[in-house]
Design a protein around this motif. Sequence first.
Motif, PDB file in Angstrom:
ATOM      1  N   UNK A  60      42.652  47.651  39.188  1.00 55.38           N
ATOM      2  CA  UNK A  60      42.862  46.888  40.425  1.00 55.38           C
ATOM      3  C   UNK A  60      43.612  45.587  40.134  1.00 55.38           C
ATOM      4  N   UNK A  61      43.297  44.951  39.021  1.00 54.06           N
ATOM      5  CA  UNK A  61      43.995  43.719  38.648  1.00 54.06           C
ATOM      6  C   UNK A  61      45.485  43.998  38.447  1.00 54.06           C
ATOM      7  N   UNK A  62      45.784  45.092  37.774  1.00 53.55           N
ATOM      8  CA  UNK A  62      47.192  45.448  37.540  1.00 53.55           C
ATOM      9  C   UNK A  62      47.888  45.763  38.866  1.00 53.55           C
ATOM     10  N   UNK A  63      47.174  46.461  39.753  1.00 57.42           N
ATOM     11  CA  UNK A  63      47.748  46.781  41.059  1.00 57.42           C
ATOM     12  C   UNK A  63      48.033  45.507  41.851  1.00 57.42           C
ATOM     13  N   UNK A  64      47.074  44.600  41.888  1.00 56.15           N
ATOM     14  CA  UNK A  64      47.258  43.346  42.621  1.00 56.15           C
ATOM     15  C   UNK A  64      48.411  42.534  42.022  1.00 56.15           C
ATOM     16  N   UNK A  65      48.495  42.510  40.699  1.00 57.38           N
ATOM     17  CA  UNK A  65      49.578  41.769  40.054  1.00 57.38           C
ATOM     18  C   UNK A  65      50.929  42.382  40.405  1.00 57.38           C
ATOM     19  N   UNK A  66      51.007  43.724  40.433  1.00 58.63           N
ATOM     20  CA  UNK A  66      52.276  44.378  40.769  1.00 58.63           C
ATOM     21  C   UNK A  66      52.679  44.101  42.213  1.00 58.63           C
ATOM     22  N   UNK A  67      51.694  43.827  43.062  1.00 56.20           N
ATOM     23  CA  UNK A  67      51.966  43.470  44.461  1.00 56.20           C
ATOM     24  C   UNK A  67      52.131  41.962  44.634  1.00 56.20           C
ATOM     25  N   UNK A  68      52.122  41.261  43.515  1.00 50.78           N
ATOM     26  CA  UNK A  68      52.269  39.803  43.475  1.00 50.78           C
ATOM     27  C   UNK A  68      51.140  39.083  44.214  1.00 50.78           C
ATOM     28  N   UNK A  92      44.408  39.436  41.565  1.00 50.07           N
ATOM     29  CA  UNK A  92      44.528  40.012  40.222  1.00 50.07           C
ATOM     30  C   UNK A  92      43.622  39.282  39.245  1.00 50.07           C
ATOM     31  N   UNK A  93      43.585  37.966  39.347  1.00 49.38           N
ATOM     32  CA  UNK A  93      42.727  37.170  38.462  1.00 49.38           C
ATOM     33  C   UNK A  93      41.253  37.464  38.756  1.00 49.38           C
ATOM     34  N   UNK A  94      40.902  37.590  40.030  1.00 51.26           N
ATOM     35  CA  UNK A  94      39.506  37.889  40.397  1.00 51.26           C
ATOM     36  C   UNK A  94      39.053  39.235  39.850  1.00 51.26           C
ATOM     37  N   UNK A  95      39.903  40.258  39.966  1.00 50.55           N
ATOM     38  CA  UNK A  95      39.534  41.573  39.428  1.00 50.55           C
ATOM     39  C   UNK A  95      39.414  41.520  37.903  1.00 50.55           C
ATOM     40  N   UNK A  96      40.256  40.726  37.259  1.00 54.89           N
ATOM     41  CA  UNK A  96      40.149  40.570  35.803  1.00 54.89           C
ATOM     42  C   UNK A  96      38.831  39.911  35.419  1.00 54.89           C
ATOM     43  N   UNK A  97      38.446  38.904  36.183  1.00 54.13           N
ATOM     44  CA  UNK A  97      37.170  38.233  35.917  1.00 54.13           C
ATOM     45  C   UNK A  97      35.997  39.197  36.067  1.00 54.13           C
ATOM     46  N   UNK A  98      36.056  40.043  37.103  1.00 51.70           N
ATOM     47  CA  UNK A  98      34.994  41.033  37.317  1.00 51.70           C
ATOM     48  C   UNK A  98      34.904  41.994  36.139  1.00 51.70           C
ATOM     49  N   UNK A 121      40.679  40.937  25.330  1.00 49.36           N
ATOM     50  CA  UNK A 121      42.134  40.950  25.084  1.00 49.36           C
ATOM     51  C   UNK A 121      42.886  41.350  26.356  1.00 49.36           C
ATOM     52  N   UNK A 122      42.389  42.350  27.060  1.00 52.95           N
ATOM     53  CA  UNK A 122      43.041  42.768  28.300  1.00 52.95           C
ATOM     54  C   UNK A 122      42.944  41.686  29.377  1.00 52.95           C
ATOM     55  N   UNK A 123      41.819  40.979  29.397  1.00 49.44           N
ATOM     56  CA  UNK A 123      41.649  39.873  30.346  1.00 49.44           C
ATOM     57  C   UNK A 123      42.702  38.787  30.075  1.00 49.44           C
ATOM     58  N   UNK A 124      42.838  38.386  28.813  1.00 48.58           N
ATOM     59  CA  UNK A 124      43.825  37.360  28.458  1.00 48.58           C
ATOM     60  C   UNK A 124      45.251  37.859  28.712  1.00 48.58           C
ATOM     61  N   UNK A 125      45.498  39.141  28.415  1.00 51.37           N
ATOM     62  CA  UNK A 125      46.814  39.714  28.688  1.00 51.37           C
ATOM     63  C   UNK A 125      47.129  39.635  30.172  1.00 51.37           C
ATOM     64  N   UNK A 126      46.177  40.004  31.009  1.00 54.51           N
ATOM     65  CA  UNK A 126      46.411  39.958  32.452  1.00 54.51           C
ATOM     66  C   UNK A 126      46.679  38.531  32.925  1.00 54.51           C
ATOM     67  N   UNK A 127      45.916  37.576  32.420  1.00 60.99           N
ATOM     68  CA  UNK A 127      46.164  36.173  32.798  1.00 60.99           C
ATOM     69  C   UNK A 127      47.551  35.731  32.335  1.00 60.99           C
ATOM     70  N   UNK A 128      47.929  36.133  31.131  1.00 61.75           N
ATOM     71  CA  UNK A 128      49.256  35.792  30.619  1.00 61.75           C
ATOM     72  C   UNK A 128      50.368  36.390  31.466  1.00 61.75           C
ATOM     73  N   UNK A 129      50.177  37.630  31.870  1.00 62.84           N
ATOM     74  CA  UNK A 129      51.186  38.282  32.712  1.00 62.84           C
ATOM     75  C   UNK A 129      51.278  37.612  34.084  1.00 62.84           C
ATOM     76  N   UNK A 130      50.145  37.222  34.652  1.00 64.74           N
ATOM     77  CA  UNK A 130      50.146  36.515  35.935  1.00 64.74           C
ATOM     78  C   UNK A 130      50.880  35.179  35.791  1.00 64.74           C
ATOM     79  N   UNK A 131      50.585  34.454  34.732  1.00 63.33           N
ATOM     80  CA  UNK A 131      51.249  33.163  34.513  1.00 63.33           C
ATOM     81  C   UNK A 131      52.757  33.352  34.320  1.00 63.33           C
ATOM     82  N   UNK A 132      53.135  34.367  33.534  1.00 62.53           N
ATOM     83  CA  UNK A 132      54.556  34.629  33.294  1.00 62.53           C
ATOM     84  C   UNK A 132      55.265  34.998  34.596  1.00 62.53           C
TER      85      UNK A 132
END
Length: 182
Positions: free
Chosen positions: A3-11, A16-22, A35-46
Amino acid sequence: FRFAWLMRSQRKFPEAVEFSKKALLKAPQDRQIRAEYFLNLGRVMFASGYDISAIVWLDKAEELLDPAITNATAVDTYRFLTLAWSSRLNYQVALKYAEKWISVSGRTQFRYKHRQALFELATIQSASGQTKRANLTLEKGVKLAVDENSAYHACIFLTSLLLHALDEGEIPKARNYLRELE
Protein backbone atom coordinates in the motif's frame (compact mmCIF):
# COMPACT_ATOMS: atom_id res chain seq x y z
CA PHE A 1 4.47 -1.91 2.21
CA ARG A 2 2.50 -2.69 -0.95
CA PHE A 3 0.00 0.00 0.00
CA ALA A 4 2.88 2.37 0.76
CA TRP A 5 4.36 1.72 -2.68
CA LEU A 6 0.95 2.22 -4.30
CA MET A 7 0.38 5.52 -2.47
CA ARG A 8 3.87 6.71 -3.39
CA SER A 9 3.29 5.86 -7.07
CA GLN A 10 0.11 7.96 -6.89
CA ARG A 11 2.16 10.74 -5.29
CA LYS A 12 0.13 10.51 -2.08
CA PHE A 13 3.20 10.85 0.08
CA PRO A 14 1.62 11.32 3.53
CA GLU A 15 -0.41 8.13 3.03
CA ALA A 16 2.69 6.29 1.81
CA VAL A 17 4.57 7.27 4.97
CA GLU A 18 1.62 6.19 7.16
CA PHE A 19 1.43 2.75 5.54
CA SER A 20 5.20 2.39 5.99
CA LYS A 21 4.87 3.23 9.67
CA LYS A 22 2.12 0.61 10.05
CA ALA A 23 4.34 -2.01 8.45
CA LEU A 24 7.24 -1.09 10.72
CA LEU A 25 5.02 -1.36 13.81
CA LYS A 26 4.20 -4.99 12.91
CA ALA A 27 7.86 -6.08 13.15
CA PRO A 28 10.05 -3.25 14.47
CA GLN A 29 13.06 -5.50 15.15
CA ASP A 30 13.17 -7.13 11.70
CA ARG A 31 16.16 -5.73 9.75
CA GLN A 32 14.50 -6.30 6.37
CA ILE A 33 11.33 -4.48 7.42
CA ARG A 34 13.34 -1.58 8.81
CA ALA A 35 15.42 -1.42 5.61
CA GLU A 36 12.25 -1.31 3.50
CA TYR A 37 10.81 1.38 5.79
CA PHE A 38 13.92 3.56 5.34
CA LEU A 39 13.94 2.84 1.60
CA ASN A 40 10.33 3.98 1.30
CA LEU A 41 11.04 7.17 3.25
CA GLY A 42 14.07 7.82 1.05
CA ARG A 43 12.04 7.32 -2.11
CA VAL A 44 9.31 9.67 -0.83
CA MET A 45 11.91 12.32 -0.01
CA PHE A 46 13.60 11.89 -3.40
CA ALA A 47 10.28 12.10 -5.27
CA SER A 48 9.45 15.24 -3.27
CA GLY A 49 12.72 16.88 -4.28
CA TYR A 50 14.51 16.55 -0.94
CA ASP A 51 17.68 14.86 -2.19
CA ILE A 52 19.76 15.31 0.96
CA SER A 53 16.98 13.94 3.18
CA ALA A 54 16.56 11.05 0.75
CA ILE A 55 20.26 10.25 1.00
CA VAL A 56 20.08 10.18 4.81
CA TRP A 57 17.17 7.70 4.81
CA LEU A 58 18.67 5.60 2.01
CA ASP A 59 21.99 5.39 3.89
CA LYS A 60 20.07 4.02 6.88
CA ALA A 61 18.47 1.42 4.61
CA GLU A 62 21.87 0.46 3.20
CA GLU A 63 23.28 -0.07 6.71
CA LEU A 64 20.56 -2.66 7.35
CA LEU A 65 21.07 -4.62 4.14
CA ASP A 66 22.50 -8.10 4.53
CA PRO A 67 25.36 -8.44 2.00
CA ALA A 68 24.68 -12.17 1.73
CA ILE A 69 21.09 -11.58 0.59
CA THR A 70 20.27 -10.04 -2.76
CA ASN A 71 16.70 -8.79 -3.06
CA ALA A 72 14.59 -6.01 -4.54
CA THR A 73 15.18 -3.82 -1.46
CA ALA A 74 18.95 -3.86 -2.01
CA VAL A 75 18.57 -3.18 -5.74
CA ASP A 76 16.22 -0.24 -5.15
CA THR A 77 18.32 1.17 -2.32
CA TYR A 78 21.40 1.34 -4.54
CA ARG A 79 19.32 2.64 -7.43
CA PHE A 80 18.00 5.58 -5.45
CA LEU A 81 21.33 6.29 -3.78
CA THR A 82 22.82 6.51 -7.29
CA LEU A 83 20.06 8.80 -8.51
CA ALA A 84 20.10 11.02 -5.41
CA TRP A 85 23.88 11.53 -5.46
CA SER A 86 23.78 12.11 -9.21
CA SER A 87 21.10 14.76 -8.79
CA ARG A 88 23.40 16.48 -6.29
CA LEU A 89 26.10 16.39 -9.02
CA ASN A 90 28.40 14.36 -6.79
CA TYR A 91 29.45 11.99 -9.55
CA GLN A 92 32.22 10.31 -7.59
CA VAL A 93 29.80 8.97 -4.98
CA ALA A 94 27.11 8.34 -7.61
CA LEU A 95 29.58 6.17 -9.56
CA LYS A 96 30.35 4.18 -6.41
CA TYR A 97 26.68 3.44 -5.84
CA ALA A 98 26.07 2.73 -9.53
CA GLU A 99 28.77 0.05 -9.36
CA LYS A 100 27.10 -1.46 -6.30
CA TRP A 101 23.74 -1.30 -8.07
CA ILE A 102 25.18 -3.16 -11.06
CA SER A 103 26.78 -5.77 -8.84
CA VAL A 104 23.63 -6.42 -6.83
CA SER A 105 21.22 -6.33 -9.77
CA GLY A 106 23.42 -8.70 -11.74
CA ARG A 107 22.73 -11.39 -9.13
CA THR A 108 18.95 -11.14 -9.35
CA GLN A 109 16.32 -12.48 -11.68
CA PHE A 110 15.44 -8.86 -12.54
CA ARG A 111 17.65 -8.59 -15.63
CA TYR A 112 16.01 -5.35 -16.75
CA LYS A 113 17.18 -3.71 -13.50
CA HIS A 114 20.73 -4.77 -14.35
CA ARG A 115 20.45 -3.19 -17.81
CA GLN A 116 18.89 -0.08 -16.23
CA ALA A 117 21.87 0.13 -13.86
CA LEU A 118 24.31 -0.12 -16.76
CA PHE A 119 22.54 2.71 -18.56
CA GLU A 120 22.59 4.92 -15.47
CA LEU A 121 26.30 4.19 -14.96
CA ALA A 122 26.99 5.20 -18.57
CA THR A 123 24.97 8.39 -18.08
CA ILE A 124 26.98 9.33 -14.98
CA GLN A 125 30.27 8.45 -16.68
CA SER A 126 29.33 10.67 -19.62
CA ALA A 127 28.24 13.54 -17.36
CA SER A 128 31.52 13.33 -15.44
CA GLY A 129 33.63 13.50 -18.62
CA GLN A 130 34.44 9.80 -18.91
CA THR A 131 33.18 9.48 -22.49
CA LYS A 132 35.25 6.43 -23.45
CA ARG A 133 34.17 4.51 -20.36
CA ALA A 134 30.56 5.57 -20.98
CA ASN A 135 30.72 4.24 -24.54
CA LEU A 136 32.20 0.95 -23.34
CA THR A 137 29.43 0.63 -20.77
CA LEU A 138 26.81 1.39 -23.43
CA GLU A 139 28.37 -1.23 -25.75
CA LYS A 140 28.20 -3.76 -22.93
CA GLY A 141 24.56 -2.81 -22.38
CA VAL A 142 23.71 -3.28 -26.07
CA LYS A 143 25.28 -6.73 -26.07
CA LEU A 144 23.44 -7.70 -22.90
CA ALA A 145 20.12 -6.37 -24.20
CA VAL A 146 20.47 -8.20 -27.50
CA ASP A 147 21.54 -11.43 -25.76
CA GLU A 148 18.51 -11.17 -23.46
CA ASN A 149 16.17 -10.25 -26.32
CA SER A 150 15.25 -6.82 -24.94
CA ALA A 151 14.61 -4.62 -27.95
CA TYR A 152 13.55 -1.73 -25.72
CA HIS A 153 16.86 -1.55 -23.85
CA ALA A 154 18.88 -2.27 -27.00
CA CYS A 155 17.25 0.80 -28.58
CA ILE A 156 18.02 2.96 -25.55
CA PHE A 157 21.68 1.95 -25.52
CA LEU A 158 22.03 2.29 -29.30
CA THR A 159 20.36 5.71 -29.32
CA SER A 160 22.85 6.96 -26.73
CA LEU A 161 25.77 5.49 -28.69
CA LEU A 162 24.43 7.12 -31.85
CA LEU A 163 24.16 10.52 -30.19
CA HIS A 164 27.65 10.19 -28.66
CA ALA A 165 29.10 9.30 -32.07
CA LEU A 166 27.38 12.26 -33.71
CA ASP A 167 28.56 14.56 -30.93
CA GLU A 168 32.14 13.39 -31.45
CA GLY A 169 31.85 13.71 -35.25
CA GLU A 170 32.35 10.00 -35.82
CA ILE A 171 29.95 9.66 -38.75
CA PRO A 172 30.88 6.07 -39.79
CA LYS A 173 30.26 4.85 -36.24
CA ALA A 174 27.00 6.79 -36.13
CA ARG A 175 25.87 5.13 -39.38
CA ASN A 176 26.60 1.69 -37.91
CA TYR A 177 24.63 2.48 -34.75
CA LEU A 178 21.75 3.83 -36.84
CA ARG A 179 21.76 0.68 -38.96
CA GLU A 180 21.66 -1.48 -35.81
CA LEU A 181 18.95 0.71 -34.36
CA GLU A 182 16.81 0.38 -37.46
